[in-house]
Design a protein around this motif. Structure first.
Motif, PDB file in Angstrom:
ATOM      1  N   VAL A  65       2.663  -4.411   3.874  1.00 17.70           N
ATOM      2  CA  VAL A  65       1.838  -3.208   4.043  1.00 17.70           C
ATOM      3  C   VAL A  65       2.687  -2.160   4.750  1.00 17.70           C
ATOM      4  O   VAL A  65       3.405  -2.463   5.696  1.00 17.70           O
ATOM      5  N   GLY A  66       2.618  -0.957   4.290  1.00 17.98           N
ATOM      6  CA  GLY A  66       3.440   0.123   4.848  1.00 17.98           C
ATOM      7  C   GLY A  66       4.482   0.602   3.861  1.00 17.98           C
ATOM      8  O   GLY A  66       4.986   1.713   3.964  1.00 17.98           O
ATOM      9  N   ALA A  67       4.815  -0.242   2.864  1.00 17.00           N
ATOM     10  CA  ALA A  67       5.731   0.197   1.813  1.00 17.00           C
ATOM     11  C   ALA A  67       5.011   1.219   0.946  1.00 17.00           C
ATOM     12  O   ALA A  67       3.779   1.231   0.873  1.00 17.00           O
ATOM     13  N   ALA A  68       5.757   2.076   0.302  1.00 20.19           N
ATOM     14  CA  ALA A  68       5.158   3.089  -0.564  1.00 20.19           C
ATOM     15  C   ALA A  68       5.772   3.004  -1.953  1.00 20.19           C
ATOM     16  O   ALA A  68       6.972   3.172  -2.117  1.00 20.19           O
ATOM     17  N   GLY A  69       4.940   2.704  -2.955  1.00 14.99           N
ATOM     18  CA  GLY A  69       5.392   2.619  -4.330  1.00 14.99           C
ATOM     19  C   GLY A  69       5.780   3.979  -4.870  1.00 14.99           C
ATOM     20  O   GLY A  69       5.113   4.981  -4.600  1.00 14.99           O
ATOM     21  N   THR A  78       0.597   1.173 -10.075  1.00 13.71           N
ATOM     22  CA  THR A  78       0.566   0.903  -8.648  1.00 13.71           C
ATOM     23  C   THR A  78      -0.900   0.810  -8.243  1.00 13.71           C
ATOM     24  O   THR A  78      -1.632   1.788  -8.369  1.00 13.71           O
ATOM     25  N   LEU A  79      -1.317  -0.376  -7.806  1.00 14.92           N
ATOM     26  CA  LEU A  79      -2.706  -0.582  -7.425  1.00 14.92           C
ATOM     27  C   LEU A  79      -2.963  -0.153  -5.989  1.00 14.92           C
ATOM     28  O   LEU A  79      -4.021   0.339  -5.656  1.00 14.92           O
ATOM     29  N   GLU A  80      -2.022  -0.394  -5.153  1.00 18.41           N
ATOM     30  CA  GLU A  80      -2.012   0.010  -3.746  1.00 18.41           C
ATOM     31  C   GLU A  80      -0.601   0.517  -3.503  1.00 18.41           C
ATOM     32  O   GLU A  80       0.292   0.230  -4.295  1.00 18.41           O
ATOM     33  N   ALA A 104      10.721   1.403   1.756  1.00 21.00           N
ATOM     34  CA  ALA A 104      10.369   0.440   2.791  1.00 21.00           C
ATOM     35  C   ALA A 104       9.632   1.114   3.937  1.00 21.00           C
ATOM     36  O   ALA A 104      10.012   2.200   4.374  1.00 21.00           O
ATOM     37  N   GLY A 105       8.582   0.460   4.403  1.00 23.37           N
ATOM     38  CA  GLY A 105       7.835   0.951   5.553  1.00 23.37           C
ATOM     39  C   GLY A 105       8.350   0.335   6.834  1.00 23.37           C
ATOM     40  O   GLY A 105       9.365  -0.375   6.841  1.00 23.37           O
ATOM     41  N   ASP A 106       7.673   0.594   7.935  1.00 22.14           N
ATOM     42  CA  ASP A 106       8.048   0.015   9.224  1.00 22.14           C
ATOM     43  C   ASP A 106       7.671  -1.454   9.232  1.00 22.14           C
ATOM     44  O   ASP A 106       6.511  -1.802   8.990  1.00 22.14           O
TER      45      ASP A 106
END
Length: 181
Positions: A65-69, A78-80, A104-106
């Motif tokens: 969670v935190g990644a961005a497609g 992209t569903l989420e 990549a997210g934190d």
């Protein structure tokens, strides 16, 4: 059958892949270290070992969670922000490769690595998966092996063998005493 049950059973039957058991999955992103904000391109390859029939499958690629497609191709969605999905048909004896790009997210403060997982999904259950883990800079090595554990106290097989040996020794002593008297 009751009126509501027929459409439910029909929708469940349509959701099943044709021959997902014959499909294997691999994935890679071509990097070994990742930091927040890095762009990661994942390539997921599906191989159908059944040489007689194609396999239509449901494939999901998930990141923390935190990644961005950013992009999903070919024909995926992209569903989420951290989840991409495809419904490819893998030809008999052939393979299909799909790809998705994420930023990549934190990472979690306790995480050592940044993991992505691609899975074949049937009725919301992961059937087969491939995982790619990238090292986070400055964190303990995700691929390090643990030192062997120190020797522990004897376990039950050792105690059982010791008890059997003591019983055998007692029997020998008893027989010898019987001969002497």
């Amino acid at each position: 059958m009751t009126g509501w049950l027929v459409p439910v059973l029909a929708s469940m039957a349509m959701a099943l892949p044709t021959t997902a058991d014959d499909v294997s999955i691999t994935m890679a992103d071509g990097v070994s270290t990742v930091s927040s904000g890095d762009t990661l391109e994942y390539r997921v390859t599906l191989h159908n070992s059944n040489r007689a029939e194609p396999a239509t499958v449901h494939l999901e690629l998930s990141l923390p969670v935190g990644a961005a497609g950013r992009t999903v191709s070919p024909g995926g969605e992209t569903l989420e922000p951290w989840l991409a999905s495809w419904h490819p048909t893998v030809p008999p004896g052939g393979e299909v490769t799909v790809s998705a790009t994420f930023v990549a997210g934190d990472p979690r403060p306790t995480a050592k690595g940044y993991a992505a997982q691609a899975c074949l999904v049937t009725n919301n259950i992961n059937q087969a998966c491939a995982t790619d883990i990238n090292q986070l800079p400055g964190r303990e090595d995700v691929h390090a092996r643990q030192a062997p554990a120190p020797p522990s106290a004897p376990t039950w097989p050792v105690w059982l063998a010791a008890g059997a040996a003591a019983a055998a020794a007692a029997l020998v002593v008893r027989r010898r005493r019987g001969r002497v008297s």
